[in-house]
Design a protein around this motif. Structure first.
Motif, PDB file in Angstrom:
ATOM      1  N   VAL A 357      -2.297  15.922   1.226  1.00  8.91           N
ATOM      2  CA  VAL A 357      -1.461  15.775  -0.297  1.00  8.91           C
ATOM      3  C   VAL A 357      -1.740  14.509  -0.803  1.00  8.91           C
ATOM      4  O   VAL A 357      -1.952  13.340  -0.298  1.00  8.91           O
ATOM      5  N   PRO A 358      -1.421  14.451  -2.243  1.00  3.29           N
ATOM      6  CA  PRO A 358      -1.350  13.169  -2.715  1.00  3.29           C
ATOM      7  C   PRO A 358      -0.500  12.284  -2.286  1.00  3.29           C
ATOM      8  O   PRO A 358       0.713  12.633  -1.884  1.00  3.29           O
ATOM      9  N   CYS A 359      -0.651  10.746  -2.233  1.00  2.56           N
ATOM     10  CA  CYS A 359       0.244  10.078  -1.687  1.00  2.56           C
ATOM     11  C   CYS A 359       1.860  10.134  -2.368  1.00  2.56           C
ATOM     12  O   CYS A 359       1.812   9.940  -3.393  1.00  2.56           O
ATOM     13  N   PRO A 360       2.645  10.475  -1.493  1.00  2.00           N
ATOM     14  CA  PRO A 360       3.967  10.417  -1.865  1.00  2.00           C
ATOM     15  C   PRO A 360       4.792   8.901  -1.885  1.00  2.00           C
ATOM     16  O   PRO A 360       5.193   8.664  -0.799  1.00  2.00           O
ATOM     17  N   ASP A 361       4.901   8.219  -2.907  1.00  2.04           N
ATOM     18  CA  ASP A 361       5.367   6.916  -2.964  1.00  2.04           C
ATOM     19  C   ASP A 361       6.510   6.906  -2.499  1.00  2.04           C
ATOM     20  O   ASP A 361       7.092   5.691  -1.881  1.00  2.04           O
ATOM     21  N   ARG A 362       7.388   7.611  -2.745  1.00  2.00           N
ATOM     22  CA  ARG A 362       9.056   7.586  -2.539  1.00  2.00           C
ATOM     23  C   ARG A 362       9.404   7.834  -0.864  1.00  2.00           C
ATOM     24  O   ARG A 362      10.620   7.945  -0.675  1.00  2.00           O
ATOM     25  N   GLN A 363       8.351   8.660  -0.039  1.00  2.00           N
ATOM     26  CA  GLN A 363       8.717   9.211   1.060  1.00  2.00           C
ATOM     27  C   GLN A 363       8.332   7.790   1.990  1.00  2.00           C
ATOM     28  O   GLN A 363       8.059   6.756   1.680  1.00  2.00           O
ATOM     29  N   ARG A 364       8.801   7.924   3.448  1.00  2.00           N
ATOM     30  CA  ARG A 364       8.894   6.880   4.087  1.00  2.00           C
ATOM     31  C   ARG A 364       8.136   7.178   5.557  1.00  2.00           C
ATOM     32  O   ARG A 364       7.853   8.261   6.001  1.00  2.00           O
ATOM     33  N   LEU A 365       7.718   6.060   5.741  1.00  2.00           N
ATOM     34  CA  LEU A 365       6.866   6.025   7.287  1.00  2.00           C
ATOM     35  C   LEU A 365       7.405   4.930   8.038  1.00  2.00           C
ATOM     36  O   LEU A 365       7.989   3.825   7.731  1.00  2.00           O
ATOM     37  N   THR A 366       7.361   5.429   9.315  1.00  2.00           N
ATOM     38  CA  THR A 366       7.667   4.250  10.529  1.00  2.00           C
ATOM     39  C   THR A 366       6.451   4.095  11.298  1.00  2.00           C
ATOM     40  O   THR A 366       6.009   4.896  12.060  1.00  2.00           O
ATOM     41  N   LEU A 367       5.776   2.698  10.933  1.00  2.00           N
ATOM     42  CA  LEU A 367       4.594   2.443  11.459  1.00  2.00           C
ATOM     43  C   LEU A 367       4.799   1.737  12.909  1.00  2.00           C
ATOM     44  O   LEU A 367       5.836   1.064  13.231  1.00  2.00           O
ATOM     45  N   PRO A 368       3.791   1.929  13.794  1.00  2.00           N
ATOM     46  CA  PRO A 368       4.001   1.221  15.200  1.00  2.00           C
ATOM     47  C   PRO A 368       4.180  -0.311  14.886  1.00  2.00           C
ATOM     48  O   PRO A 368       3.640  -0.981  14.183  1.00  2.00           O
ATOM     49  N   GLY A 369       5.005  -0.761  15.754  1.00  2.00           N
ATOM     50  CA  GLY A 369       5.573  -2.242  15.525  1.00  2.00           C
ATOM     51  C   GLY A 369       6.584  -2.619  14.498  1.00  2.00           C
ATOM     52  O   GLY A 369       6.678  -3.878  14.407  1.00  2.00           O
ATOM     53  N   SER A 370       6.859  -1.733  13.570  1.00  2.00           N
ATOM     54  CA  SER A 370       7.925  -2.060  12.431  1.00  2.00           C
ATOM     55  C   SER A 370       9.400  -1.785  13.182  1.00  2.00           C
ATOM     56  O   SER A 370       9.521  -1.257  14.066  1.00  2.00           O
ATOM     57  N   ARG A 371      10.173  -2.555  12.410  1.00  2.00           N
ATOM     58  CA  ARG A 371      11.652  -2.512  12.652  1.00  2.00           C
ATOM     59  C   ARG A 371      12.166  -1.021  12.164  1.00  2.00           C
ATOM     60  O   ARG A 371      13.406  -0.956  12.524  1.00  2.00           O
ATOM     61  N   GLY A 372      11.566  -0.109  11.635  1.00  2.00           N
ATOM     62  CA  GLY A 372      12.377   0.903  10.958  1.00  2.00           C
ATOM     63  C   GLY A 372      11.241   1.576   9.964  1.00  2.00           C
ATOM     64  O   GLY A 372      10.159   1.110   9.609  1.00  2.00           O
TER      65      GLY A 372
END
Length: 431
Positions: A357-372
Motif C-alpha cells: 500500500v502507499p505509505c500511511p503517514d499517520r499510522q504507527r510502527l514499533t521498530l526493534p530497539g525502540s521504546r514504543g
C-alpha cells in the motif's frame, strides 16, 4: 508580429468570419512582406456541420493558394477521460495541433483571430472570477510564436472587411447557445453594457493594455529577486522582497515548471508564500502534479511523480505495482539475517494476506530497539526522508495492520524469530 522574409505564418482557420478575415488579410501581405502563409483547421467533431466547416476552409485555402492542414480528435471522449470540460478540452487539442503543424512546417508564427470583442469578454469573465492583474490584462497580443493580429480590431471592422472583399464564411451554431458562459455574456450582458457606454469594448481593451504594461513592469521587479534559472529560491529573498511582489515571485517560478501554472489559483500562490515565510519545513500540493517544498530555509517548486496506486495483494514471485518491482520469496532454511535492501516478515503472521500500500503517514510502527510505537511520518522525517519521497514509499499490511515500511523496517510483532520460515521482500524501481 511578422516573421522574417522567407518565413512562414500558420493561420488557425475555423471558417468563421474572424478567421476568414485574418487569413485573407495575411495573404494580402505575403508578397509585400515576403513571408509564406499556411492554414490549419481542427475538426472537433462536436457538431453535425463540422465536416461542412472543414470542406469550406479547404476550398477557401485552395482559392487563396494556401497550404492546408487538418486535424481531428474525439473531444467528448478525451474530456471524459481527463475529467475536463469540453470547451477546455477542445482548446487544448486545438492548440496542440497548431503547435504540431507549426513544428512540422517550420512556421515562425501561429496566428489566431482573436479580436477586440474577445478581449473585452475575456477581461470581464476574468474580473468576475476575481482575477489579479495578470487576468485583467486579458489576451496577450504576442506570446512566444503565437500572435493575435486582430486584437485591436472590432467585430464591425471585420464584418466590413468581409463585405468589401466579397468573402463568405460559415456560422458555428454553438455560438448561439447560452449554455456557455461566454455566449451568455456576449448575447445578454455586453449589449446592456454598451447602452451604458457605447465605446465600452474599446475602453475595456485599452484598460487591459494599460494593466498589461504595468503588470510586465512589476514582473520585471519581482524577477530581480529570483535566481536566473531553476525553481528553487532562498526563503530570505522572499522575505526581503516587498509584500506586493511576493506572489509574483512565486508565479514566475511556477512558469519555469514543466506543467506551468495552469489551474493555479490565488489561494495556491498564497499558500506557497505562507509556507516560505513560516520558516518551517513542509509541502504544499499544487495542481498538475506539482508541489512546493520548504526545507532548510529554501523553497523549491517541483513536479512530483504520480501518486502510487491503491493497495495490491502480493503473491510469491515477481509482482509489479506502480513504478515498483516487488519480489516475494519464502525462506525456510539457514540463518535469518536482516538485509539492508530487504523487508523480512514472520511467515505464520501473514496467512496469505500480504498487501502493498502507499505509505500511511499517520499510522504507527514499533521498530526493534525502540521504546514504543511512533508515527510513520515522524520516523521517516527523523531519517531525513523528504515529503515528496514519502508519498512514493511502499508499505506492507497484513490484514488491517501495518507490518513494515520500506526504508524503515518491520514492526516487532512481525519480525521473524531465530527459527522457522520467513518472507523476504525485495524492491527495485522501474527505469
Amino acid at each position: 508580429m511578422l516573421p522574417r522574409r522567407g518565413g512562414t505564418i500558420l493561420c488557425a482557420v475555423s471558417g468563421g468570419r474572424d478567421s476568414v478575415c485574418l487569413l485573407h488579410y495575411l495573404c494580402s501581405l505575403r508578397e509585400k512582406c515576403g513571408f509564406t502563409v499556411a492554414a490549419a483547421h481542427y475538426n472537433h467533431q462536436m457538431r453535425p456541420t463540422a465536416q461542412r466547416d472543414q470542406d469550406f476552409v479547404a476550398e477557401l485555402c485552395r482559392s487563396l493558394e494556401v497550404p492546408f492542414y487538418v486535424g481531428t480528435g474525439d473531444v467528448y471522449g478525451i474530456a471524459r477521460q481527463r475529467g475536463l470540460g469540453v470547451e477546455e478540452t477542445g482548446r487544448i487539442l486545438r492548440y496542440a495541433y497548431l503547435d504540431e503543424v507549426a513544428d512540422r512546417i517550420g512556421a515562425e508564427r501561429i496566428a489566431t483571430a482573436h479580436h477586440q470583442d474577445d478581449q473585452a469578454e475575456t477581461v470581464l469573465l476574468n474580473l468576475l472570477r476575481g482575477t489579479g492583474p495578470e487576468g485583467l490584462r486579458g489576451i496577450p497580443a504576442v506570446r512566444g510564436r503565437l500572435i493575435r493580429p486582430l486584437l485591436d480590431t472590432g467585430r464591425e471592422e471585420i464584418e466590413a472587411y468581409l463585405v468589401q472583399h466579397g468573402l463568405d464564411h460559415v456560422e458555428d451554431e454553438t455560438n448561439e447557445s447560452v449554455a456557455f458562459a461566454r455566449n451568455r455574456l456576449r448575447k445578454n450582458v455586453m449589449p446592456e453594457l454598451e447602452k451604458i457606454h457605447p465605446a465600452m469594448r474599446c475602453n475595456i481593451a485599452r484598460a487591459a493594455a494599460i494593466v498589461g504594461r504595468e503588470d510586465r513592469f512589476l514582473n520585471e521587479l519581482a524577477a530581480e529577486y529570483l535566481p536566473p534559472e531553476g525553481t528553487e529560491l532562498d526563503c530570505a529573498a522572499l522575505r526581503r522582497a516587498p509584500e506586493v511582489l511576493r506572489p509574483r515571485m512565486v508565479r514566475l517560478l511556477l512558469d519555469r515548471l514543466a506543467v506551468g501554472k495552469k489551474d493555479m489559483t490565488a489561494a495556491h500562490v498564497e499558500a506557497v508564500v505562507a509556507l516560505a515565510l513560516a520558516g518551517r519545513g513542509g509541502m504544499v500540493s499544487l495542481p498538475g502534479g506539482a508541489a512546493a517544498v520548504c526545507r532548510q530555509g529554501r523553497l523549491q517548486l517541483m513536479v512530483l511523480e504520480p501518486e502510487l496506486p491503491e493497495g495490491k495483494p502480493l503473491s510469491v514471485g515477481e509482482n509489479r505495482w506502480g513504478p515498483w518491482y516487488i519480489r516475494v520469496e519464502i525462506k525456510n532454511s539457514g540463518e535469518i539475517l536482516q538485509k539492508k535492501d530487504a523487508i523480512l516478515l514472520k511467515c505464520d503472521m501473514i496467512n496469505q494476506s500480504l498487501v502493498v500500500v502507499p505509505c500511511p503517514d499517520r499510522q504507527r510502527l514499533t521498530l526493534p530497539g525502540s521504546r514504543g510505537s511512533r508515527s510513520v511520518k515522524r520516523l521517516l522525517s527523523e531519517r531525513g526522508v523528504p515529503p515528496e519521497v514519502r508519498r512514493q514509499t511502499p508499505a506492507f499490511r497484513v490484514d488491517d495492520r501495518l507490518a513494515a515500511v520500506w526504508g524503515l523496517g518491520t514492526d516487532v510483532d512481525f519480525m521473524p524469530g531465530g527459527i522457522g520460515s520467513w518472507v523476504e521482500i525485495t524492491l527495485y524501481r522501474k527505469k
